[in-house]
Design a protein around this motif. Structure first.
Motif, short mmCIF file in Angstrom:
data_model
loop_
_atom_site.label_atom_id
_atom_site.label_comp_id
_atom_site.label_asym_id
_atom_site.label_seq_id
_atom_site.Cartn_x
_atom_site.Cartn_y
_atom_site.Cartn_z
N ILE A 82 -12.99 3.34 -5.85
CA ILE A 82 -12.13 2.35 -6.52
C ILE A 82 -12.37 2.39 -8.02
CG2 ILE A 82 -11.73 -0.12 -6.83
CD1 ILE A 82 -12.26 -0.40 -3.76
N GLY B 250 -9.84 -1.70 3.04
CA GLY B 250 -10.78 -1.56 1.94
C GLY B 250 -12.07 -2.31 2.18
N VAL C 71 -6.75 1.14 1.26
CA VAL C 71 -8.00 0.64 0.67
C VAL C 71 -7.63 -0.32 -0.45
CG1 VAL C 71 -10.05 1.32 -0.66
CG2 VAL C 71 -9.33 2.67 1.33
N LEU C 72 -6.56 0.00 -1.18
CA LEU C 72 -6.06 -0.87 -2.25
C LEU C 72 -4.58 -1.15 -2.03
CD1 LEU C 72 -7.63 0.76 -5.45
CD2 LEU C 72 -8.39 -1.30 -4.25
N ASP D 215 -16.33 1.46 -0.59
CA ASP D 215 -15.32 2.13 -1.42
C ASP D 215 -15.48 1.90 -2.92
OD1 ASP D 215 -13.93 3.05 0.92
OD2 ASP D 215 -13.14 1.02 1.16
N LEU E 299 -7.80 -5.46 -2.98
CA LEU E 299 -8.35 -4.76 -1.83
C LEU E 299 -7.34 -4.81 -0.68
CD1 LEU E 299 -11.09 -3.40 -1.39
CD2 LEU E 299 -11.87 -5.50 -0.29
N CYS F 31 0.84 -1.19 0.00
CA CYS F 31 0.00 0.00 0.00
C CYS F 31 0.88 1.25 0.00
CB CYS F 31 -0.95 0.00 1.19
SG CYS F 31 -0.15 -0.01 2.80
N LEU G 119 -5.94 5.99 -2.47
CA LEU G 119 -6.45 4.70 -2.00
C LEU G 119 -5.33 3.79 -1.50
CD1 LEU G 119 -9.25 4.03 -4.64
CD2 LEU G 119 -9.51 4.82 -2.28
#
Length: 87
Positions: free
Chosen positions: A72, A63, A43-44, A68, A59, A8, A38
């Motif tokens: 996304i 996430g 989140v991703l 989301d 994800l 991330c 994100l």
């Protein structure tokens, strides 16, 4: 249960994406700000292409596809439509 090598961290995530598209000009943070946001929020995540073929955006721990989904979808659209990835 499988092990996934993914990040991330924004710079490393972009490095992984750029590694998957070696014939294209490298993407920078300013090219895909929605994706970078994100990634920062976890989140991703972007899979490491040295371990995953094909490399995918997955994800992250924070996430939630229901919550989301809109963000996304917009980030993926921004990435896929960027002129640096055009053929």
């Amino acid at each position: 249960m499988g092990i996934v090598f993914a990040t991330c961290e924004v710079n490393r995530g972009l490095e992984f994406i750029n590694k998957m598209y070696p014939s294209h000009e490298d993407l920078a943070k300013e090219d895909v700000p929605l994706l970078c946001d994100l990634l920062k929020e976890d989140v991703l995540r972007v899979q490491d292409p040295d371990f995953h073929q094909p490399c995918q955006i997955i994800l992250g721990d924070k996430g939630n596809m229901v919550r989301d989904k809109g963000r996304i979808n917009e980030a993926v659209k921004q990435l896929m439509n960027h002129p640096k990835l055009a053929d």
